[in-house]
Design a protein around this motif. Structure first.
Motif, PDB file in Angstrom:
ATOM      1  N   ALA A   1      -2.719  15.897   4.795  1.00 59.62           N
ATOM      2  CA  ALA A   1      -3.377  15.134   3.732  1.00 59.62           C
ATOM      3  C   ALA A   1      -2.882  15.587   2.360  1.00 59.62           C
ATOM      4  CB  ALA A   1      -4.885  15.320   3.813  1.00 59.62           C
ATOM      5  N   THR A   2      -2.745  14.616   1.449  1.00 54.33           N
ATOM      6  CA  THR A   2      -2.247  14.924   0.103  1.00 54.33           C
ATOM      7  C   THR A   2      -3.370  14.808  -0.933  1.00 54.33           C
ATOM      8  OG1 THR A   2      -1.735  12.629  -0.370  1.00 54.33           O
ATOM      9  CG2 THR A   2       0.000  13.909   0.706  1.00 54.33           C
ATOM     10  N   VAL A   3      -3.054  15.294  -2.112  1.00 62.12           N
ATOM     11  CA  VAL A   3      -4.000  15.238  -3.229  1.00 62.12           C
ATOM     12  C   VAL A   3      -4.343  13.782  -3.572  1.00 62.12           C
ATOM     13  CG1 VAL A   3      -4.132  15.592  -5.732  1.00 62.12           C
ATOM     14  CG2 VAL A   3      -3.461  17.480  -4.226  1.00 62.12           C
TER      15      VAL A   3
ATOM     16  N   SER B   1     -15.198  12.520   0.127  1.00 68.39           N
ATOM     17  CA  SER B   1     -14.301  13.653  -0.137  1.00 68.39           C
ATOM     18  C   SER B   1     -15.055  14.928  -0.504  1.00 68.39           C
ATOM     19  CB  SER B   1     -13.355  13.298  -1.279  1.00 68.39           C
ATOM     20  OG  SER B   1     -12.663  14.456  -1.725  1.00 68.39           O
ATOM     21  N   ASP B   2     -14.547  16.045  -0.013  1.00 71.62           N
ATOM     22  CA  ASP B   2     -15.008  17.359  -0.479  1.00 71.62           C
ATOM     23  C   ASP B   2     -14.257  17.770  -1.744  1.00 71.62           C
ATOM     24  OD1 ASP B   2     -16.862  18.207   1.649  1.00 71.62           O
ATOM     25  OD2 ASP B   2     -15.094  18.038   2.928  1.00 71.62           O
ATOM     26  N   PHE B   3     -12.947  17.632  -1.680  1.00 68.35           N
ATOM     27  CA  PHE B   3     -12.049  18.061  -2.750  1.00 68.35           C
ATOM     28  C   PHE B   3     -12.478  17.499  -4.106  1.00 68.35           C
ATOM     29  CE2 PHE B   3      -7.527  16.974  -4.394  1.00 68.35           C
ATOM     30  CZ  PHE B   3      -7.355  18.205  -5.005  1.00 68.35           C
TER      31      PHE B   3
ATOM     32  N   ALA C   1       0.859  -1.187   0.000  1.00 65.60           N
ATOM     33  CA  ALA C   1       0.000   0.000   0.000  1.00 65.60           C
ATOM     34  C   ALA C   1       0.888   1.228   0.000  1.00 65.60           C
ATOM     35  CB  ALA C   1      -0.900   0.006   1.229  1.00 65.60           C
ATOM     36  N   PHE C   2       0.499   2.224  -0.767  1.00 67.87           N
ATOM     37  CA  PHE C   2       1.232   3.493  -0.768  1.00 67.87           C
ATOM     38  C   PHE C   2       0.851   4.295   0.459  1.00 67.87           C
ATOM     39  CE2 PHE C   2       0.975   2.818  -5.502  1.00 67.87           C
ATOM     40  CZ  PHE C   2       2.331   2.531  -5.666  1.00 67.87           C
ATOM     41  N   LEU C   3       1.857   4.895   1.054  1.00 62.08           N
ATOM     42  CA  LEU C   3       1.611   5.778   2.194  1.00 62.08           C
ATOM     43  C   LEU C   3       1.901   7.212   1.775  1.00 62.08           C
ATOM     44  CD1 LEU C   3       1.163   6.220   5.321  1.00 62.08           C
ATOM     45  CD2 LEU C   3       3.654   6.127   5.509  1.00 62.08           C
ATOM     46  N   ALA C   4       0.891   8.076   1.903  1.00 65.03           N
ATOM     47  CA  ALA C   4       1.128   9.505   1.637  1.00 65.03           C
ATOM     48  C   ALA C   4       1.029  10.235   2.979  1.00 65.03           C
ATOM     49  CB  ALA C   4       0.144  10.003   0.604  1.00 65.03           C
ATOM     50  N   GLY C   5       0.025  11.088   3.185  1.00 62.79           N
ATOM     51  CA  GLY C   5      -0.093  11.772   4.475  1.00 62.79           C
ATOM     52  C   GLY C   5      -0.406  10.822   5.618  1.00 62.79           C
ATOM     53  N   GLY C   6      -0.987   9.699   5.285  1.00 65.95           N
ATOM     54  CA  GLY C   6      -1.275   8.696   6.315  1.00 65.95           C
ATOM     55  C   GLY C   6      -2.496   8.988   7.171  1.00 65.95           C
ATOM     56  N   THR C   7      -3.193  10.069   6.879  1.00 65.52           N
ATOM     57  CA  THR C   7      -4.303  10.442   7.770  1.00 65.52           C
ATOM     58  C   THR C   7      -5.460   9.469   7.669  1.00 65.52           C
ATOM     59  OG1 THR C   7      -5.298  11.882   6.103  1.00 65.52           O
ATOM     60  CG2 THR C   7      -3.757  12.916   7.646  1.00 65.52           C
ATOM     61  N   ASN C   8      -5.559   8.752   6.605  1.00 71.90           N
ATOM     62  CA  ASN C   8      -6.593   7.735   6.497  1.00 71.90           C
ATOM     63  C   ASN C   8      -5.973   6.335   6.655  1.00 71.90           C
ATOM     64  OD1 ASN C   8      -8.975   6.634   3.996  1.00 71.90           O
ATOM     65  ND2 ASN C   8      -9.247   6.817   6.189  1.00 71.90           N
ATOM     66  N   LEU C   9      -4.896   6.097   5.934  1.00 66.06           N
ATOM     67  CA  LEU C   9      -4.315   4.751   5.929  1.00 66.06           C
ATOM     68  C   LEU C   9      -3.897   4.294   7.327  1.00 66.06           C
ATOM     69  CD1 LEU C   9      -3.425   2.359   4.202  1.00 66.06           C
ATOM     70  CD2 LEU C   9      -1.185   3.440   3.988  1.00 66.06           C
ATOM     71  N   LEU C  10      -3.253   5.164   8.084  1.00 63.46           N
ATOM     72  CA  LEU C  10      -2.762   4.737   9.394  1.00 63.46           C
ATOM     73  C   LEU C  10      -3.920   4.433  10.347  1.00 63.46           C
ATOM     74  CD1 LEU C  10       0.439   6.887  10.029  1.00 63.46           C
ATOM     75  CD2 LEU C  10       0.180   4.674   8.906  1.00 63.46           C
TER      76      LEU C  10
ATOM     77  N   GLY D   1     -12.890  20.883   4.475  1.00 59.08           N
ATOM     78  CA  GLY D   1     -12.702  19.491   4.869  1.00 59.08           C
ATOM     79  C   GLY D   1     -11.895  19.353   6.135  1.00 59.08           C
ATOM     80  N   ALA D   2     -12.236  18.343   6.908  1.00 56.05           N
ATOM     81  CA  ALA D   2     -11.442  17.909   8.062  1.00 56.05           C
ATOM     82  C   ALA D   2     -11.091  19.090   8.968  1.00 56.05           C
ATOM     83  CB  ALA D   2     -10.204  17.161   7.588  1.00 56.05           C
ATOM     84  N   SER D   3      -9.843  19.125   9.449  1.00 53.30           N
ATOM     85  CA  SER D   3      -9.394  20.202  10.336  1.00 53.30           C
ATOM     86  C   SER D   3      -8.078  20.730   9.799  1.00 53.30           C
ATOM     87  CB  SER D   3      -9.170  19.651  11.745  1.00 53.30           C
ATOM     88  OG  SER D   3      -8.103  18.708  11.717  1.00 53.30           O
TER      89      SER D   3
END
Ligand SMILES: Cc1cc2nc3c(=O)[nH]c(=O)nc-3n(C[C@H](O)[C@H](O)[C@H](O)COP(=O)(O)OP(=O)(O)OC[C@H]3O[C@@H](n4cnc5c(N)ncnc54)[C@H](O)[C@@H]3O)c2cc1C
Ligand code: SF4
Lengths: 751, 351
Positions: free
Chosen positions: B107-109, B163-165, B25-34, B98-100
């Motif tokens: 979070a990333t694109v 998602s909002d974005f 799995a790719f990890l970007a900002g991790g705010t969802n994956l982690l 979105g979010a905080s």
């Protein structure tokens, strides 16, 4: 930590008197700089980490735990299960009083609610313990859980709240209701709510000897916790130390010792090392208490001029499958409105949920939102202004008991808050007010009330040779400001400047300050502290007035006043002597006194003791999209003597914001089949964010109460919720014309 | 959390290669994956940390005058890029709603496009969920489902994409650039997410190893910048997922709409482009009646999947509002409380 290096704010003090001054929090700097130590910040040498495994089902039994796999993980030290859990001296299923709760501390493999602890893994690191928990891979034999208010056969509980009768009445409700020209019947529902203090229930437990226990844990009731742990572990109270200098919120959930705390102590015992156990946020939705859901049916019979002729308030609620706490919502109708006939009652079911407990304004918060809604409906049915309707039914004496109020300046609260809010401008019909952007505007009112509760407290006071003072009492500061307000009382009791005071509290080994709950801590501990100070001053006065060398000699009859560390002759202010001089001449290194604070049973017998208030709310609702927002809250409260108006305002604001939460945000979503809370985290369990908090005002209405206790203090910790939630709900009706009777009000209810 | 390998590739090629191995799995900002990993909802064997890859963090102008946004650009950085926000104000508004603040900083694109549903039964590993465990069932169908889908759902899964974005992105014809083991390709965002059908576990068209490298917006879409809005109805004023959201854009010439764009959020398993609504508006005057017809058409296929019929009505009303606001002109500066229906109210000025 008892000798708190407290910073006080000299800017707001008036010479000679501390009580009544808006001092800033003495612990504020410690908190904003992160140097206040909360329980979980303690790390004794050699400490291990414990993590609870909790149940994924709500009813059944644990049929398998892979202990071997967990133990094989590097860093896992031990796994505690019902098999090896150290013995307890007292059955955790026993309880001795309404403030003690049954525990789930691995006594067997039964599961009675989701998130019940089923094992504890102890590791060298938090990560190792967490991984051990995962490796346990529990298996269950699941049974169908009882869920919600309709999940089981109902019964009438023996008592509601902390021991109140489940039913009360006066007059003939049936006749009064049948004869009433106007009748209103409405059923209101409130959801399960979870305290969710920012600081979770955490414990650092250390057995310093086989029979000696040292603990850091947040507690709203140190002496009750000592007694509970002494009973469970079979060791004397004197052998237990508890430190709880700061609580990161309690709201009632830290009043009694709960299962995770006892598991922490058991884990420390099992491994023979200090252990830290912190309840995870999702684990707080079960074993640490909550406010039970309610379904409340109100029937109001109304006669000429909008006079209430009959009120009935029936509440259905629930408790856990194995313990009792019943939200006493109907009691809200005992106090507020006059009526010749009132009948209140409760019924309950048992469900597979963690045991409900005291949660900020238990009974009053849920009961008041329903009562204030129904009263609003009654006003509407009579075509009356909701405030005028409340005034018409103003209770001059407590309706059911018939007792006079020890003090009640609710009328002044109505007047002052209505004027400030501009209530006169309100139009009667719903959906009749708009703002310049076309949003629907609604104005609503709710009456606030909370009983003036007192427990029992003791304090010890000392004046030292240098004239400085010490006050000791095991007070608990959960953010409400006890370190500050009680120090103000202590300084005044001792007649010294607050800078000259050393204040010891927040730990065991001190005189018992009682519980910080029921909005009664300032009244109870405050009176004890003041009495202890006065006792020392009396002894000093005795020394001085009997000493020929003292300028106060012979002042016995005229009396003396104490302030700034000196005694002054009351009839001649030029004659005075400092405490230090009095002690020096008497050859004493210090002088000690003591005091107690407790409910006055005579006052309770003769008077109804309550704080009162009112909240006016303005809401704005988008007419198409139905998104709601509270734009203004104005409250006025009469709650006896105000020790620190700044802290009191904070308490009232906190309560009013909780009212916003109650009306619009908060509620656990329980799966109707599994009985599990599906929104057990702070992203999905909504409480207001800053952007939801409107402009707030809390007017403090002067009230002198000569009866309630010597200092005339009522309480302010909980009353702010009552009234607010109902006012907001009523404002939503006024804005939209839709009466939503299930909380929190959601967009779906208005579309 | 299940133990996993952690790799940090230095190039896109290495990343794709590592990502192609089973269980990656790719990890970007991790705010969802982690969060998902901590809860045992997903249990990758290998984490491929892409946050150190070069060249994925830029916001560039493309040769045709559009914008290319690297997959690692942080949500907050994109929203606060003045050039970008000037051209695509509704995208910036959606991001900021979105979010905080803390989450938007991380979070990333790419991660935002691929964030998983917030369906509670998906997160609770003890519940039956076809998306998490194909074939296990769907506990949301008879459960707490008032927030779930009214469009595009199947009997197997009624979850929404939260998602909002993505909502204004899909409205303004964004294109996703993908690097894969054998080739680079690109696909319209509208085609990127899949409907659940029989396979709710397959949420996008990405094949194993495929990495999002950028999202592109064409120059033509900038023509909507004077008349666009993103509006988000939510249960609390901030830090809440949408109940329903809408992105609307108009090009108005001589008092007539020449082109319209419309997409909805939190109503379907993917960001929902509502072309039926758009088509009705071409040639119309920018007036309420036209917007109402567009809203009807946009929701024509909607049906409740549970206790959520109210979302259909709410979505219609929100479309009308979003178009009315778009027609009134893009607000400048962005409202203090992005995407709020209250944003024009002076009483809301304290936020
Ligand atoms: C409390 C909370 C509230 C939130 N509220 C909102 C909200 O109101 N509105 C909203 O829109 N969002 C909200 N979010 C979601 C948030 O926007 C997403 O979590 C975030 O955008 C994910 O981005 P990330 O970079 O952290 O992704 P990660 O968590 O790192 O990854 C998410 C997924 O994308 C995959 N991935 C990441 N980058 C790539 C890539 N380049 N190529 C291929 N796959 C990739 C990962 O493998 C993973 O499956 C909220 C999240 C939280 C935790
Ligand atoms: S709706 Fe989809 S995500 Fe939710 S439980 Fe059903 S299958 Fe899983």
């Amino acid at each position: 930590m008892s000798d708190l290096p407290l910073a006080s704010s000299p800017a707001h003090r008036r010479h000679g008197s501390n009580m009544g001054q808006p001092m800033t929090r003495r612990d504020g700097i410690l908190k904003v700089t992160g140097s206040a130590t909360y329980a979980a910040d303690n790390h004794p040498e050699g400490m291990l980490h414990a993590v609870m495994a909790v149940s994924a089902i709500a009813s059944g039994r644990v049929s398998a735990l892979d202990v071997a796999a967990a133990k094989a993980h590097p860093g896992v030290v031990e796994v505690m299960t019902p098999e090896n859990r150290p013995a307890l001296a007292k059955d955790p299923e026993d309880r001795d009083n309404p403030f003690m709760f049954r525990l789930d501390v691995l006594q067997n493999d039964r599961v009675r609610y989701a998130n019940q602890p089923i094992a504890v893994v102890i590791g060298e690191t938090l990560e190792a313990a967490q991984e051990g928990v995962r490796l346990l891979s529990p298996k269950y034999e699941s049974e169908t859980p009882n869920v919600g208010l309709d999940g089981a056969e109902s019964f009438v509980p023996e008592a509601v709240g902390p021991g109140a009768p489940p039913a009360a009445s006066i007059g003939d409700f049936d006749a009064g209701y049948a004869d009433a020209p106007t009748r209103v019947e409405a059923t209101y529902e409130t959801p399960p709510q979870y305290h969710n203090a920012m600081e979770p229930h955490a414990i650092v437990a250390h057995w310093t000897a086989k029979d000696r226990l040292s603990i850091d844990t947040p507690s709203q009731g140190i002496s009750a916790a000592l007694g509970r742990l002494s009973g469970l572990f079979g060791i004397p109270v004197e052998n237990i130390e508890i430190r709880t200098p700061f609580l990161g919120g309690g709201f009632g959930s830290k009043g009694a010792v709960v299962s995770p705390q006892v598991l922490g102590v058991l884990a420390a015992k099992l491994v023979g090392k200090p252990v830290k156990l912190v309840t995870r946020r999702d684990q707080m939705f079960g074993p640490v208490g909550h406010r039970a859901p309610t379904r409340q049916t109100l029937k109001l019979g109304i006669g000429e001029g909008g006079l209430l002729g009959a009120i009935s308030h029936h509440t259905k609620t629930l408790s856990s499958a194995f313990d009792e706490f019943f939200e006493g919502s109907s009691a809200a109708s005992h106090t507020l409105y006059a009526s010749p006939a009132i009948a209140t009652s409760h019924e309950a079911v048992r469900a597979n949920t963690g045991t409900p407990m005291f949660m900020r304004a238990p009974g009053e918060a849920s009961g008041s939102i329903a009562l204030e809604g129904a009263i609003d409906e009654a006003a509407e049915a009579c075509g009356m202004d909701p405030l005028a309707f409340r005034l018409a039914n103003y209770a001059e004496k407590e309706p059911i008991s018939g007792k006079p109020f020890s003090s009640k300046r609710l009328r002044e609260c109505y007047e002052q808050a209505a004027a400030r809010f501009g209530w006169e401008e309100r139009t009667l019909a719903p959906r009749s007010m708009r703002d310049e952007d076309g949003l629907l505007v609604g104005w609503g009112v709710g009456t606030a009330t909370f009983p003036a509760v007192m427990f029992a407290a003791e304090a010890r006071a000392v004046i030292k040779a240098d004239g400085s003072g010490v006050m000791e009492s095991s007070i608990e500061d959960m953010g409400q400001g006890a370190w500050t307000a009680l120090a103000q009382i202590a300084a005044d009791g001792l007649g010294i400047d607050i800078e000259e005071l050393t204040f010891r509290g927040g730990e065991s080994g001190l005189p018992d300050a009682g519980v910080a709950g029921g909005s009664g801590h300032t009244a109870t501990a405050g009176n004890a502290i003041h009495a202890a100070g006065v006792d020392v001053v009396r002894k000093l006065a005795e020394l001085a007035t009997n000493d020929e060398q003292s300028p106060l000699f012979g002042a016995g009859n005229a009396g003396v006043d104490a302030r700034d560390g000196r005694l002054y002759r009351r009839d001649d202010e030029t004659r005075s002597e400092s405490y230090a001089d009095i002690l020096a001449r008497a050859g004493l290194s210090e002088i000690e006194g003591s005091g107690t604070g407790a409910a006055d049973s005579a006052a309770q017998e003769h008077y109804a003791l309550h704080a009162h208030g009112v909240v006016f709310a303005e809401v704005k609702v988008d007419p198409d999209l139905c998104q709601m927002r509270v734009s203004r809250l104005v409250g006025a409260f009469a709650a006896g003597r105000i020790i620190n108006p700044r802290l009191v305002e904070s308490q009232l604001f906190g309560g009013m914001i909780w009212g916003v939460s109650f009306a619009l945000h908060e509620g656990a979503k329980v799966d109707r089949r599994s009985g599990k809370v599906m929104n057990g985290d702070l992203a999905e369990y909504h409480v207001p964010v800053n952007a939801d908090v409107p402009s707030l005002e809390a007017i403090l209405v002067d009230e002198e109460d000569p009866h309630v206790n010597p200092l005339g203090i009522k309480g302010v910790g909980e009353i702010g919720i009552t009234g607010s939630a109902g006012a907001i709900a009523n404002a939503i009706w006024h804005a939209t014309g839709t009466r939503v009777r299930r909380f929190p009000v959601r967009i779906a209810d208005l579309v | 959390m299940k133990p996993f390998d952690y790799v940090r590739p230095a190039t896109i090629e290495e990343a794709v290669q590592a990502g192609s191995m089973e269980g990656s799995a790719f990890l970007a900002g991790g705010t969802n994956l982690l969060d998902l990993m901590k809860g045992g909802v997903v249990e990758p064997q290998r984490i491929v940390d892409v946050t150190h890859l070069p060249d994925l963090s830029a916001i560039d102008a493309t040769s045709d005058g559009g914008v290319r946004i690297g997959a690692l650009v942080r949500n907050a950085d994109l929203a606060n890029d003045a050039d970008f926000a000037g051209r695509f104000p509704a995208v910036a508004e959606a991001l900021l709603s979105g979010a905080s603040g803390q989450l938007r900083n991380a979070a990333t694109v790419g991660g935002n496009l691929l964030q998983r549903t917030r369906c509670r039964y998906f997160y609770d590993v003890a519940s039956a969920c076809n998306k998490r465990e194909p074939g296990s069932g769907c506990d949301a169908r008879e459960g707490e489902n008032d927030g779930l889908a009214v469009l595009g759902w199947s009997d197997r899964c009624i979850a929404t994409h939260p998602s909002d974005f993505c909502v204004p992105l899909v409205a303004f014809d964004a294109v996703v650039e993908i690097a894969g083991p054998s080739r680079r390709r690109e696909i319209a965002l509208e085609e990127f997410h899949r409907l659940p059908g029989e396979t709710p576990e397959k949420e996008s068209v990405l094949e194993p190893g495929e990495l999002i490298v950028a999202v592109r917006l064409h120059a033509e879409s900038i023509a909507f910048c004077a008349n666009q809005r993103y509006l988000k109805v939510r249960e609390r004023t901030s830090y809440a997922f949408a109940v329903v959201s809408a992105a609307a854009g108009l090009i108005v010439e001589d008092g007539r709409i020449t082109q319209a764009r419309l997409a909805l959020g939190s109503v379907a398993p993917k960001p929902w482009r509502a072309r039926a609504g758009e088509n009705l508006l071409a040639g119309q005057k920018p007036e309420r009646a036209a917007f109402e017809r567009a809203a009807e058409a946009a929701l024509a296929e909607a049906k409740p999947s549970g206790d959520n019929a109210y979302k259909i009505d709410l979505a219609r009303r929100l479309i009308v509002r979003a178009f009315e606001r778009a027609a009134a002109g893009t607000p400048n500066p962005l409202p203090a409380l992005p995407a709020s229906p209250f944003a024009h109210s002076p009483e809301a000025a304290h936020v």
